[in-house]
Design a protein around this motif. Structure first.
Motif, mmCIF file in Angstrom:
data_model
loop_
_atom_site.group_PDB
_atom_site.id
_atom_site.type_symbol
_atom_site.label_atom_id
_atom_site.label_comp_id
_atom_site.label_asym_id
_atom_site.label_seq_id
_atom_site.Cartn_x
_atom_site.Cartn_y
_atom_site.Cartn_z
ATOM 1 N N MET A 199 10.823 7.832 -17.710
ATOM 2 C CA MET A 199 10.909 7.171 -16.418
ATOM 3 C C MET A 199 9.586 6.433 -16.169
ATOM 4 S SD MET A 199 11.586 8.846 -12.664
ATOM 5 C CE MET A 199 13.318 8.618 -12.434
ATOM 6 N N ASP A 200 9.674 5.145 -15.941
ATOM 7 C CA ASP A 200 8.456 4.385 -15.685
ATOM 8 C C ASP A 200 8.101 4.417 -14.193
ATOM 9 O OD1 ASP A 200 10.532 2.814 -14.839
ATOM 10 O OD2 ASP A 200 9.653 0.938 -15.516
ATOM 11 N N ILE A 201 6.961 3.897 -13.860
ATOM 12 C CA ILE A 201 6.433 3.978 -12.499
ATOM 13 C C ILE A 201 7.289 3.190 -11.507
ATOM 14 C CG2 ILE A 201 4.829 2.046 -12.676
ATOM 15 C CD1 ILE A 201 4.020 5.355 -11.007
ATOM 16 N N VAL A 202 7.886 2.107 -11.944
ATOM 17 C CA VAL A 202 8.725 1.301 -11.049
ATOM 18 C C VAL A 202 9.984 2.080 -10.670
ATOM 19 C CG1 VAL A 202 10.051 -0.829 -10.837
ATOM 20 C CG2 VAL A 202 7.813 -0.851 -11.958
ATOM 21 N N ALA A 203 10.583 2.726 -11.626
ATOM 22 C CA ALA A 203 11.775 3.531 -11.333
ATOM 23 C C ALA A 203 11.430 4.710 -10.441
ATOM 24 C CB ALA A 203 12.408 4.011 -12.636
ATOM 25 N N LEU A 204 10.277 5.317 -10.683
ATOM 26 C CA LEU A 204 9.836 6.431 -9.847
ATOM 27 C C LEU A 204 9.595 5.958 -8.418
ATOM 28 C CD1 LEU A 204 8.992 9.391 -9.694
ATOM 29 C CD2 LEU A 204 6.682 8.660 -10.295
ATOM 30 N N TRP A 205 8.936 4.826 -8.276
ATOM 31 C CA TRP A 205 8.682 4.283 -6.939
ATOM 32 C C TRP A 205 9.986 3.950 -6.222
ATOM 33 C CZ3 TRP A 205 5.486 4.347 -3.200
ATOM 34 C CH2 TRP A 205 5.550 3.416 -2.190
ATOM 35 N N ASP A 206 10.947 3.387 -6.912
ATOM 36 C CA ASP A 206 12.239 3.067 -6.313
ATOM 37 C C ASP A 206 12.979 4.329 -5.874
ATOM 38 O OD1 ASP A 206 11.885 0.354 -6.569
ATOM 39 O OD2 ASP A 206 12.949 0.213 -8.485
ATOM 40 N N ALA A 207 12.764 5.431 -6.570
ATOM 41 C CA ALA A 207 13.416 6.688 -6.206
ATOM 42 C C ALA A 207 12.731 7.353 -5.014
ATOM 43 C CB ALA A 207 13.423 7.636 -7.398
ATOM 44 N N VAL A 208 11.430 7.187 -4.879
ATOM 45 C CA VAL A 208 10.658 7.876 -3.838
ATOM 46 C C VAL A 208 10.567 7.066 -2.545
ATOM 47 C CG1 VAL A 208 8.337 8.718 -3.290
ATOM 48 C CG2 VAL A 208 9.321 9.184 -5.524
ATOM 49 N N ARG A 209 10.579 5.772 -2.628
ATOM 50 C CA ARG A 209 10.349 4.911 -1.473
ATOM 51 C C ARG A 209 11.235 5.218 -0.264
ATOM 52 N NH1 ARG A 209 10.458 -1.417 -2.349
ATOM 53 N NH2 ARG A 209 11.528 -0.546 -4.125
#
Length: 53
Positions: free
Chosen positions: A1-11
């Motif tokens: 999981m890259d940082i962009v996908a993680l950010w999209d999940a947490v935002r």
């Protein structure tokens, strides 16, 4: 999981987290058990430092 996908999940949860945090702080501040402490703390600026507190 890259940082962009993680950010999209947490935002979407940031607002929920901030509302819960705000509610917890308000609950803690308004508890009757803390009233005496806050009243004593409010008097700190008016204390005369020469009489030991």
């Amino acid at each position: 999981m890259d940082i962009v996908a993680l950010w999209d999940a947490v935002r979407p949860w940031w607002l929920v987290w901030l509302v819960i945090l705000f509610g917890a702080i308000v609950f803690w501040a308004l508890r009757p058990r803390n009233k005496r402490r806050f009243e004593e703390d409010a008097e700190i600026p008016f204390r005369d430092g020469r009489n030991g507190g």
